[in-house]
Design a protein around this motif. Structure first.
Motif: not given
Length: 492
Positions: A100-108, A118-123, A202-203
């Motif tokens: 979850l934190m990786l999705c937030i950090v990679s998106g920002l 990463f966050n688009m494909s993973f989420f 959003m996350l």
């Protein structure tokens, strides 16, 4: 008959709308036209015949005693592999929070490319699709690994009383917050033009919402009624042969083995909001497929435009900017009203079944009782519309894991994996979709008959009650296949 001048203007406006369309199509991932090997009506007749035949077989062979034992299960908690999973649970919860934190950090802080972050494909692919299908096979492990629940439990270690809650969950709220959040997610997916940074925000906002709601309403209440991913996965998990029962009070978590989909017969829907949540699982998937089709788009840009020309004028270039805003409102209303339309149709058929059997149960009670039998349809609709995305985009997560920010890293040596896109044969995809939809509806016919036998305890009345439901299943099947067969507008 429409004037020829309007036909020209209407089609010009449709062409403008199609050429200026937004993001690529999500549900239908192929940009080529596929001609069915046989006419669509043959598929529809064949699917309807399969449903009717299955209904006859089920009505003849399934008895009241068989229905009574349909939900039997065997406990597996003492198995060595189950004990190993229990020991691994803390590490798995930490991994969930880390992802979850990786999705937030990679998106920002990562690349703005949707396909390179990463966050688009993973989420969207791994979590919402892959984990949902895994849940249908392995049960509700999300209840044990929920990252927001894990964060709340971690805070409670330092802040005693954090998860107790200051207020009791209002009974009138029921599952409405979960339904509202679910509808918001689908709207953002379809119309929000989500990019890596907006997904991260959003996350992050959803994480804050969970962490504020837990001390207000308590861990137990919020993660049962408000956290919509938990509601979503717990419903899908009813289809699984593995039944995970989380720890409660002094009782440890348990794992049971049961017949696949038999958990749906134990599902008791206690409120209309949860029935609407199930119906939205159906209607939102159907809408996602429908709103990209040429037929749906023409309904607004040609047919509705024809009725609005006295106010908008006949020049499509002048009318387009205003109509584009109205089109978003039109789409939004269609999405949000879709579960209520399904509810009206479902309610009508349940009321017909009640009238045929002269049941003493109210229509509301019967509608809630048979809700679980709709979940196999919701599941197969979800799979048929989205499994190609999992096949095409899912494997890329392995390469993106080595370069989550899009900085040309190769942390795990997998950055070069699955770079070439995999395009499955579209004919094979269509036949898999047909098979899944028909199988899901046949399964719903069986479950509905078992539930009817348990409700009426009389084979004749149970069979009679299922005649309207059989018509409803045939309608769902025909509608689902028709949507899948429709051509997609350019730029979806």
């Amino acid at each position: 008959m429409r004037p020829s001048g309007f036909r020209l203007h209407g089609r010009a406006l449709f062409a403008i709308a199609a050429l200026s369309g937004g993001a690529p199509a999500a549900a239908h991932s192929f940009g080529v036209v596929y001609n069915l090997p046989v006419p669509l009506w043959l598929y529809l007749y064949g699917a309807a015949a399969a449903l009717i035949s299955s209904f006859v077989v089920v009505a003849y062979f399934v008895s009241v005693p068989a229905a009574a034992t349909a939900t039997a299960s065997r406990e597996l908690s003492g198995q060595p592999w189950v004990r190993a999973l229990r020991r691994a649970k803390p590490a798995l919860r930490v991994a969930g929070v880390a992802l979850l934190m990786l999705c937030i950090v990679s998106g920002l802080f990562g690349t703005r490319s949707a396909y390179g972050n990463f966050n688009m494909s993973f989420f969207w692919i791994v979590f919402l699709l892959g984990f949902a299908y895994l849940t249908a096979l392995l049960g509700d492990f999300y209840a044990a690994l929920n990252p927001w629940c894990a964060i709340a439990d971690g805070i409670a270690r330092c802040w005693p009383g954090y998860t107790r809650g200051r207020y009791a969950w209002p009974a009138q709220l029921a599952y409405w917050p979960a339904l509202a959040l679910y509808a918001a997610l689908i709207w953002l997916e379809l119309f929000g033009h989500i990019k890596p940074d907006s997904l991260a925000i959003m996350l992050l906002a959803y994480t804050v919402l969970n962490l504020v709601a837990v001390p207000l309403f308590g861990r137990e209440s919020w993660f049962r009624y408000g956290e919509f991913f938990g509601v979503f996965f717990s419903l899908i998990a009813r289809c699984a042969p593995l039944d995970y029962r989380p720890a409660s009070g002094q009782r440890r978590g348990e794992l049971h083995l049961r017949k696949p989909f038999s958990g749906l017969l134990d599902l008791r829907i206690e409120h209309l909001s949860l029935l609407l949540f199930v119906l939205f699982m159906l209607s939102s998937t159907a809408f996602d497929g429908l709103h990209e089709t040429v037929a749906w788009t023409q309904l607004f840009w040609i047919d509705l435009y024809h009725r609005l020309t006295p106010w908008l004028g006949a020049n499509p270039f002048q009318a387009y900017p205003l109509l584009r805003r109205w089109y978003l409102v039109w789409q939004t209303l269609a999405l949000l009203l879709s579960p209520f339309l399904y509810l009206a149709v479902y309610w009508l058929f349940v009321a017909t079944a009640r009238a045929l059997t002269r049941s003493t149960h109210s229509v509301r009670e019967l509608a809630l009782r048979f809700t679980g039998t709709l979940l196999p349809i919701a599941l197969v609709y979800h799979v048929t519309h989205y499994y190609t995305l999992l096949l095409v985009q899912g494997p890329r997560v392995l390469s993106l894991a080595s370069d989550p920010l899009g900085r040309n890293w190769n942390l795990f040596g997998t950055a070069g994996w699955f770079r070439a896109p995999y395009i499955p044969d579209i004919g094979r995809v269509w036949h898999v979709q047909v098979a899944l939809i028909v199988a899901g509806h046949i399964l719903s016919v069986y479950l509905a008959h078992v539930e009817a036998l348990r409700t009426f305890a009389d084979a004749r009345r149970a069979t009679l009650s299922q005649l309207p439901m059989l018509v409803l299943m045939v309608m769902f099947t025909v509608a689902g296949l028709w949507i899948l067969s429709q051509p997609i507008q350019p730029g979806g």
